[in-house]
Structures are given as structure tokens and as C-alpha cells.
Write a protein that holds these residues in place. Structure first.
Motif, PDB file in Angstrom:
ATOM      1  N   GLU A 186       5.888 -10.736  26.594  1.00  0.00           N
ATOM      2  CA  GLU A 186       5.835  -9.760  27.687  1.00  0.00           C
ATOM      3  C   GLU A 186       6.066  -8.340  27.173  1.00  0.00           C
ATOM      4  O   GLU A 186       5.334  -7.414  27.529  1.00  0.00           O
ATOM      5  CB  GLU A 186       6.888 -10.107  28.738  1.00  0.00           C
ATOM      6  N   SER A 187       7.066  -8.180  26.319  1.00  0.00           N
ATOM      7  CA  SER A 187       7.439  -6.837  25.873  1.00  0.00           C
ATOM      8  C   SER A 187       6.493  -6.269  24.831  1.00  0.00           C
ATOM      9  O   SER A 187       6.355  -5.041  24.720  1.00  0.00           O
ATOM     10  CB  SER A 187       8.862  -6.854  25.300  1.00  0.00           C
ATOM     11  N   LEU A 188       5.833  -7.143  24.070  1.00  0.00           N
ATOM     12  CA  LEU A 188       5.015  -6.674  22.951  1.00  0.00           C
ATOM     13  C   LEU A 188       3.523  -6.759  23.221  1.00  0.00           C
ATOM     14  O   LEU A 188       2.718  -6.665  22.293  1.00  0.00           O
ATOM     15  CB  LEU A 188       5.364  -7.461  21.680  1.00  0.00           C
ATOM     16  N   SER A 189       3.141  -6.928  24.483  1.00  0.00           N
ATOM     17  CA  SER A 189       1.728  -6.926  24.817  1.00  0.00           C
ATOM     18  C   SER A 189       1.103  -5.604  24.376  1.00  0.00           C
ATOM     19  O   SER A 189       1.592  -4.532  24.705  1.00  0.00           O
ATOM     20  CB  SER A 189       1.549  -7.111  26.334  1.00  0.00           C
ATOM     21  N   GLY A 190       0.038  -5.692  23.593  1.00  0.00           N
ATOM     22  CA  GLY A 190      -0.590  -4.504  23.050  1.00  0.00           C
ATOM     23  C   GLY A 190      -0.062  -4.097  21.695  1.00  0.00           C
ATOM     24  O   GLY A 190      -0.657  -3.258  21.022  1.00  0.00           O
TER      25      GLY A 190
END
Length: 396
Positions: A318-322
Motif C-alpha cells: 500500500e505504502s510503496l505503490s509506484g
């Protein structure tokens, strides 16, 4: 602003600008088995199909990736002419191959020396778990409590050649002669210390000037060193590429007609701006449930506390999307990120969660990894800039 132009899937879709290594074909782990076959001593169906030769000299230029080499080809006229098949004295072949995951020196050198993918040789990251001791080990510094021949028990290509009565040599810095990495992955070769480019050229030329079939491996580290400190788009890296090019030119002039020179790299490299670096030491939500943080900034092994793997995986995705392609250990094994036929022993060394950084991103740890976090040029991930390396053969 952090890069956010690439959506990271939760399934097996490969993100844009990434590639999974071709372990059964065009991969670094197939280089020396193919070289042995070219000497007439191994399986003639070897994956890379190198030209038949009495002797083969492999020159590995640390940090030589296809993307940066092509972008700065004007700074490497000799290499460029060899790649294009336009060198006035040499007959060449050229193709791109994949480094393997992680695209880092320890794992790649082990793949070369053993002819095996990381899933089998077990050198699976820059810093990885010693399961029996519950602490991390750097593959480049090693751990005195770990026997390299236990960590990597398979016969190396050089041991196999020695058993067959074939001479082999490993030419590199004297500093690496007794390292754990050398003892795990290059044992069986005659080690010849060479501290400078001139010593490297002279040592390689002296060995392949002798009689009989032989395999010579030379290692040149300076391009990688410059890239880490200054970046692959810096004037310093371009100057170092020009120096490397001159070294290749000198080596080609020393090449006898019955020797094949093979030039390759162990990984590419990408520049990461400060704005693309996420400091994990300041991201409490990403460290919740994390027992140990391994790997490196562009290829993380995340070792979780008992029962926390699912929550950590969800939080990192979730936090590292992208920013990163985040998968579970099970998914990485199933999709053969590290290669096929992974043993249980090696699987225990993997993180419970694995994160491969996307273009422009790095997952640094400025407190625990201060020096590494400050690097400009980085590698380790699955982007094409890091994975694709040249495989160039040269005959005069």
C-alpha cells in the motif's frame, strides 16, 4: 516528489520497464557453462552458444549495463565499434543478457563462478539472513563464522575444470584473494592478483599466451565504484567509461588469433535523486512487524516477526505503490525471481517480503546504512537498466 507513474500490481504482472531474468536462456549464470562448451569440454547445447575456441578470456566490467553504455557510446569508441561489428581488427558477436535477481555484484559473481542461478548457489542478496544465527551477512564483507564452502557447496566451474585437468585463472585485486565471495564462488581457479588496469591486462595476456585449453576470468571494478559515488550520468562516470574503453583496446591488441575474448558486466546501474529515496528508518508504519531489514536500497529482503508477514506485505504494498514491486517470498519463488529449483536451504535465506524498486526510487535506511543510503548510483532491482548487460565476443 516521489515517482508515481507506475502502478504496482498485487499479482504476477511485470511492471513497465522491468524484466524477469531469463535463467534458462540469456542469463549470466549460463556464461561459463557456455564457455566450457565452446572449449569443447561441455554440453554443446549450452544456452549462450559462444564460438568454439582453444582458450577463452572473460572480462567482467563491474557496473557495465547496456542502457548506460549505449547512452554514452561516444565516450567508448572501441566498445561501440565492437558492439556494432565495425572494429577494423576484430570479428565480434553481441547480444543482451539478463544479470539475475538481485542485480548485485555478490549474486552475479556467484552465478558466473558456479554456473547456477541464485536459487541454487544461495548468494541471494547484498545483505542476507544467516538463518542459524538470526543475523545478517554482507556477501562482500562476509561473516567469519560462515564457511564459504558450506554456504555455497556446489562445485564451481573452476573446480570442475581442475578435475578435468584444464587450467583456469581468476585475475582480480589482491584484496579479494581470500574473501568469502571468492572462496564460495571461484575456488578451483589459480588466483592472480592485479591491482591496476595495467596489471590486469598484463596478467590476462600472460595466461592466454600459454599452451593448452584454458579459461581465464578477469574482474575490473572501477566503473562501478565511480557510478556509485557520482552517478552513471555524471562527467566522472563518462571519463571512467573512456578509461575502461582504452583498457579494452589494449586487451584486444594483446589477443592471439585462437583466443576468444568475452566482455560482459554483472549488472547495470541507475541514478536515484534524493527526492526518490524513501528513508525506511523514518517510516514507522513500514517497520512495524519487521525483525531485520536486508538486501539493499533497490532490492530489499524484509524479514518479519513471527506471524507478521501478511500485515507487513500489505503495508509495504500500500505504502510503496509506484515505488516498488512488492511480493511475498512464496510469490518470488513461484515466479522464479531468483531462478528455478530453489532449495529449502536457500529459501530460508530469503526475506518474508521482497521489494524490487522501480525506476527513480530507492528504499534507503539512513541510520543503519548511512554510507549506502548516500550513494547516487544504485542497482539491485529488475528494471531493464539494471538487468540488461552486454555479452560481447571478440576474435582477431
Amino acid at each position: 516528489m516521489l515517482p508515481n507513474d507506475c502502478v504496482v500490481p498485487n499479482d504476477s504482472v511485470v511492471p513497465n520497464d522491468c524484466v524477469l531474468p531469463d535463467y534458462n536462456g540469456a542469463a549470466l549464470c549460463n556464461l561459463l557453462p557456455s564457455a566450457v562448451a565452446a572449449l569443447g569440454l561441455g554440453d554443446s547445447s549450452a544456452a549462450l552458444q559462444l564460438p568454439s575456441s582453444r582458450q577463452i578470456c572473460v572480462l567482467l566490467i563491474d557496473g557495465l549495463g547496456c542502457a548506460a553504455l549505449h547512452e554514452h557510446r561516444a565516450d567508448a569508441p572501441v566498445l561501440s565499434s565492437l558492439l556494432a561489428g565495425k572494429h577494423p581488427r576484430a570479428v565480434t558477436t553481441y547480444r543482451d543478457i539478463t544479470a539475475g535477481f538481485p542485480s548485485t555484484t555478490g549474486a552475479s559473481l556467484a552465478s558466473i563462478g558456479t554456473g547456477l542461478p541464485p536459487s541454487q548457489h544461495g548468494l541471494v542478496g547484498y545483505r542476507v539472513l544467516i538463518p542459524e544465527r538470526g543475523r545478517l551477512m554482507s556477501l562482500l564483507q562476509w561473516d567469519d563464522s560462515v564457511d564459504p564452502s558450506d554456504w555455497q557447496p556446489h562445485p564451481t566451474i573452476f573446480e570442475q575444470l581442475h578435475a578435468a585437468g584444464v587450467v583456469s585463472a581468476h585475475v582480480a585485486s589482491p584484496d579479494f584473494a581470500a574473501s568469502g565471495l571468492t572462496r564460495s564462488s571461484f575456488r578451483g581457479a589459480n588466483y592472480i592478483g592485479a591491482a591496476t588496469p595495467g596489471e590486469l591486462i598484463a596478467a590476462l595476456a600472460a595466461v592466454f599466451g600459454q599452451d593448452g585449453p584454458r579459461l581465464i576470468f578477469g574482474y575490473y571494478p572501477d566503473l562501478d565504484k565511480t557510478g556509485h559515488g557520482q552517478g552513471v550520468n555524471s562527467p566522472a562516470w563518462r571519463h571512467q567509461l573512456a578509461v575502461t574503453d582504452r583498457m579494452v583496446e589494449r586487451l584486444v591488441t594483446e589477443l592471439p588469433p585462437d583466443v576468444t575474448l568475452v566482455i560482459t558486466g554483472d549488472h547495470g546501474m541507475v541514478d536515484v535523486e534524493p527526492s526518490g529515496k524513501l528513508d525506511l528508518d523514518l517510516a514507522a508504519n513500514l517497520l512495524d512487524g519487521v525483525a531485520l531489514l536486508g538486501g539493499e536500497a533497490r532490492a530489499r529482503h524484509v524479514y518479519t516477526a513471527p506471524g507478521a508477514a501478511g500485515d507487513v506485505l500489505a503495508a509495504w504494498r500500500e505504502s510503496l505503490s509506484g515505488m516498488a514491486w512488492v511480493v511475498s517470498k512464496a510469490q518470488a519463488i513461484e515466479e522464479q525471481w531468483f531462478g528455478p529449483d530453489m532449495t529449502d536451504v536457500v529459501a530460508r535465506r530469503l526475506g518474508d517480503v521482497i521489494a524490487a524498486a522501480l525506476p527513480g526510487s530507492a528504499l534507503v535506511a539512513t541510520v543503519k546504512e548511512e554510507r549506502q543510503s548516500a550513494l547516487r548510483g544504485m542497482h539491485g532491482s529488475l528494471t531493464t537498466a539494471e538487468q540488461l548487460i552486454p555479452l560481447l565476443t571478440v576474435r582477431v
